[in-house]
Design a protein around this motif. Sequence first.
Motif, PDB file in Angstrom:
ATOM      1  N   ILE A   1      36.662  26.034  70.664  1.00  0.00           N
ATOM      2  CA  ILE A   1      37.549  25.010  69.868  1.00  0.00           C
ATOM      3  C   ILE A   1      36.278  23.980  69.200  1.00  0.00           C
ATOM      4  N   HIS A   2      37.421  22.854  67.607  1.00  0.00           N
ATOM      5  CA  HIS A   2      36.150  22.125  66.872  1.00  0.00           C
ATOM      6  C   HIS A   2      35.766  21.688  68.367  1.00  0.00           C
ATOM      7  N   THR A   3      34.304  21.031  68.066  1.00  0.00           N
ATOM      8  CA  THR A   3      33.930  19.713  68.858  1.00  0.00           C
ATOM      9  C   THR A   3      33.235  18.706  68.081  1.00  0.00           C
ATOM     10  N   ASN A   4      34.254  17.282  67.797  1.00  0.00           N
ATOM     11  CA  ASN A   4      34.307  16.375  67.354  1.00  0.00           C
ATOM     12  C   ASN A   4      32.546  15.681  66.729  1.00  0.00           C
ATOM     13  N   GLN A   5      32.264  15.351  66.203  1.00  0.00           N
ATOM     14  CA  GLN A   5      30.477  15.170  65.998  1.00  0.00           C
ATOM     15  C   GLN A   5      30.646  13.750  67.536  1.00  0.00           C
ATOM     16  N   GLU A   6      31.483  12.764  67.392  1.00  0.00           N
ATOM     17  CA  GLU A   6      30.860  12.021  68.558  1.00  0.00           C
ATOM     18  C   GLU A   6      30.579  12.529  69.480  1.00  0.00           C
ATOM     19  N   GLU A   7      30.460  14.057  69.848  1.00  0.00           N
ATOM     20  CA  GLU A   7      30.296  14.430  71.401  1.00  0.00           C
ATOM     21  C   GLU A   7      29.088  14.707  71.179  1.00  0.00           C
ATOM     22  N   THR A   8      28.787  15.186  69.294  1.00  0.00           N
ATOM     23  CA  THR A   8      27.367  16.003  69.738  1.00  0.00           C
ATOM     24  C   THR A   8      25.722  14.471  69.320  1.00  0.00           C
ATOM     25  N   GLU A   9      26.552  13.204  69.061  1.00  0.00           N
ATOM     26  CA  GLU A   9      25.759  12.120  68.697  1.00  0.00           C
ATOM     27  C   GLU A   9      25.555  11.433  69.355  1.00  0.00           C
ATOM     28  N   LYS A  10      25.700  11.787  71.507  1.00  0.00           N
ATOM     29  CA  LYS A  10      25.349  11.434  72.437  1.00  0.00           C
ATOM     30  C   LYS A  10      23.484  11.253  72.526  1.00  0.00           C
ATOM     31  N   LYS A  11      23.268  10.210  72.918  1.00  0.00           N
ATOM     32  CA  LYS A  11      21.860  10.020  73.056  1.00  0.00           C
ATOM     33  C   LYS A  11      20.693  11.126  73.619  1.00  0.00           C
ATOM     34  N   ASP A  12      21.780  11.593  75.017  1.00  0.00           N
ATOM     35  CA  ASP A  12      20.987  12.107  75.817  1.00  0.00           C
ATOM     36  C   ASP A  12      21.720  13.586  75.866  1.00  0.00           C
ATOM     37  N   THR A  13      22.172  14.035  74.487  1.00  0.00           N
ATOM     38  CA  THR A  13      22.592  15.176  74.163  1.00  0.00           C
ATOM     39  C   THR A  13      21.607  15.916  72.935  1.00  0.00           C
ATOM     40  N   LYS A  14      21.042  17.403  73.095  1.00  0.00           N
ATOM     41  CA  LYS A  14      20.609  17.420  72.197  1.00  0.00           C
ATOM     42  C   LYS A  14      21.460  18.532  70.970  1.00  0.00           C
ATOM     43  N   VAL A  15      20.584  19.699  70.564  1.00  0.00           N
ATOM     44  CA  VAL A  15      21.343  20.438  69.927  1.00  0.00           C
ATOM     45  C   VAL A  15      20.921  21.246  69.856  1.00  0.00           C
ATOM     46  N   ASN A  16      22.007  22.468  70.180  1.00  0.00           N
ATOM     47  CA  ASN A  16      20.968  24.062  70.569  1.00  0.00           C
ATOM     48  C   ASN A  16      20.989  24.342  69.461  1.00  0.00           C
ATOM     49  N   ILE A  17      20.005  25.155  68.497  1.00  0.00           N
ATOM     50  CA  ILE A  17      20.019  25.297  66.836  1.00  0.00           C
ATOM     51  C   ILE A  17      20.456  26.358  66.840  1.00  0.00           C
ATOM     52  N   ASN A  18      20.309  27.115  68.201  1.00  0.00           N
ATOM     53  CA  ASN A  18      20.617  28.677  68.117  1.00  0.00           C
ATOM     54  C   ASN A  18      22.938  28.950  68.034  1.00  0.00           C
ATOM     55  N   ILE A  19      23.476  27.736  68.890  1.00  0.00           N
ATOM     56  CA  ILE A  19      25.290  27.984  69.002  1.00  0.00           C
ATOM     57  C   ILE A  19      25.456  26.674  68.044  1.00  0.00           C
ATOM     58  N   ALA A  20      24.291  25.888  67.246  1.00  0.00           N
ATOM     59  CA  ALA A  20      25.153  24.539  67.126  1.00  0.00           C
ATOM     60  C   ALA A  20      26.069  25.185  65.659  1.00  0.00           C
ATOM     61  N   THR A  21      27.342  24.499  65.203  1.00  0.00           N
ATOM     62  CA  THR A  21      28.096  24.530  64.300  1.00  0.00           C
ATOM     63  C   THR A  21      27.243  23.503  62.926  1.00  0.00           C
ATOM     64  N   GLN A  22      27.714  23.885  61.575  1.00  0.00           N
ATOM     65  CA  GLN A  22      26.751  23.349  60.192  1.00  0.00           C
ATOM     66  C   GLN A  22      27.022  21.385  60.614  1.00  0.00           C
ATOM     67  N   THR A  23      28.090  21.283  61.286  1.00  0.00           N
ATOM     68  CA  THR A  23      28.940  19.522  61.330  1.00  0.00           C
ATOM     69  C   THR A  23      27.626  19.470  62.863  1.00  0.00           C
ATOM     70  N   GLN A  24      27.919  19.689  63.730  1.00  0.00           N
ATOM     71  CA  GLN A  24      26.361  19.085  64.725  1.00  0.00           C
ATOM     72  C   GLN A  24      24.997  19.885  64.345  1.00  0.00           C
ATOM     73  N   LEU A  25      24.588  20.513  63.259  1.00  0.00           N
ATOM     74  CA  LEU A  25      23.240  20.503  62.742  1.00  0.00           C
ATOM     75  C   LEU A  25      23.128  19.468  61.808  1.00  0.00           C
ATOM     76  N   GLU A  26      24.118  18.715  60.901  1.00  0.00           N
ATOM     77  CA  GLU A  26      23.853  17.829  60.159  1.00  0.00           C
ATOM     78  C   GLU A  26      23.756  16.289  61.078  1.00  0.00           C
ATOM     79  N   THR A  27      23.691  16.495  62.443  1.00  0.00           N
ATOM     80  CA  THR A  27      24.186  15.458  63.176  1.00  0.00           C
ATOM     81  C   THR A  27      22.302  14.606  63.059  1.00  0.00           C
ATOM     82  N   LEU A  28      21.923  16.471  63.167  1.00  0.00           N
ATOM     83  CA  LEU A  28      19.744  15.758  62.998  1.00  0.00           C
ATOM     84  C   LEU A  28      19.196  14.787  61.881  1.00  0.00           C
ATOM     85  N   PRO A  29      18.517  14.262  62.218  1.00  0.00           N
ATOM     86  CA  PRO A  29      18.034  12.922  61.033  1.00  0.00           C
ATOM     87  C   PRO A  29      17.294  14.335  59.796  1.00  0.00           C
ATOM     88  N   GLY A  30      17.326  13.795  58.722  1.00  0.00           N
ATOM     89  CA  GLY A  30      17.031  14.966  57.710  1.00  0.00           C
ATOM     90  C   GLY A  30      17.497  16.082  57.693  1.00  0.00           C
TER      91      GLY A  30
END
Length: 207
Positions: free
Chosen positions: A133-162
């Motif tokens: 299911i789609h994940t809202n960007q708000e969930e990925t922006e939580k400070k205590d949540t790291k982005v898993n670069i092996n399964i992250a989608t485009q939107t989730q990766l775009e939450t990273l600085p730069g």
Amino acid sequence: MYNLTQKQKIILGIIIAIIIGCVCYYVYAQEDSTTENLQNNLEIQEETTKEEFSDETILVHVSGAVKKEGVIELKINSRISDAIEKAEGIREDACVEDINLAYKLEDGMKIHIPTKQEKEEKKEEYVTISSGIHTNQEETEKKDTKVNINIATQTQLETLPGIGPSTAMKILDYRKEKGKFTKIEEIKEVGGIGETKFNKIKDLITI
């Protein structure tokens, strides 16, 4: 039975040799023709097999600001632009400026074409590799949540600085071609991610 002179015997021998030569030539010519036909048939079968393979199809789900949402069938190695065309094109409120229309699709993918409003609110993912299911960007922006670069989608990766849309797509392409990252430092092999940018995201990513 016949008394042939020496000269007649020589002539007769020459005639017999010519006949034998003609027969041998005909037989060998027939064999060469058969071999050539066999090779041609094999080449035709090989080309047919290649054509059948090239006609292999995939199924993808297209949603969002297209004229006809749903599951569509495409040829293998099709791009997002092909999916949009098969979905009868985009609507007037579509926003495709951040979508890589040349992105190569795989079977089972979902492509969501956002509206201009969705783009402003950044609510939807554009390409979903998994069937989840789609994940809202708000969930990925939580400070205590790291982005898993092996399964992250485009939107989730775009939450990273730069990491913008272009670099996010490069990460997806890298993962598709070379497989999962074995350590976070490998992300520096992706074009556009140097030491400086890595230092900004290293504490925000995981594998």
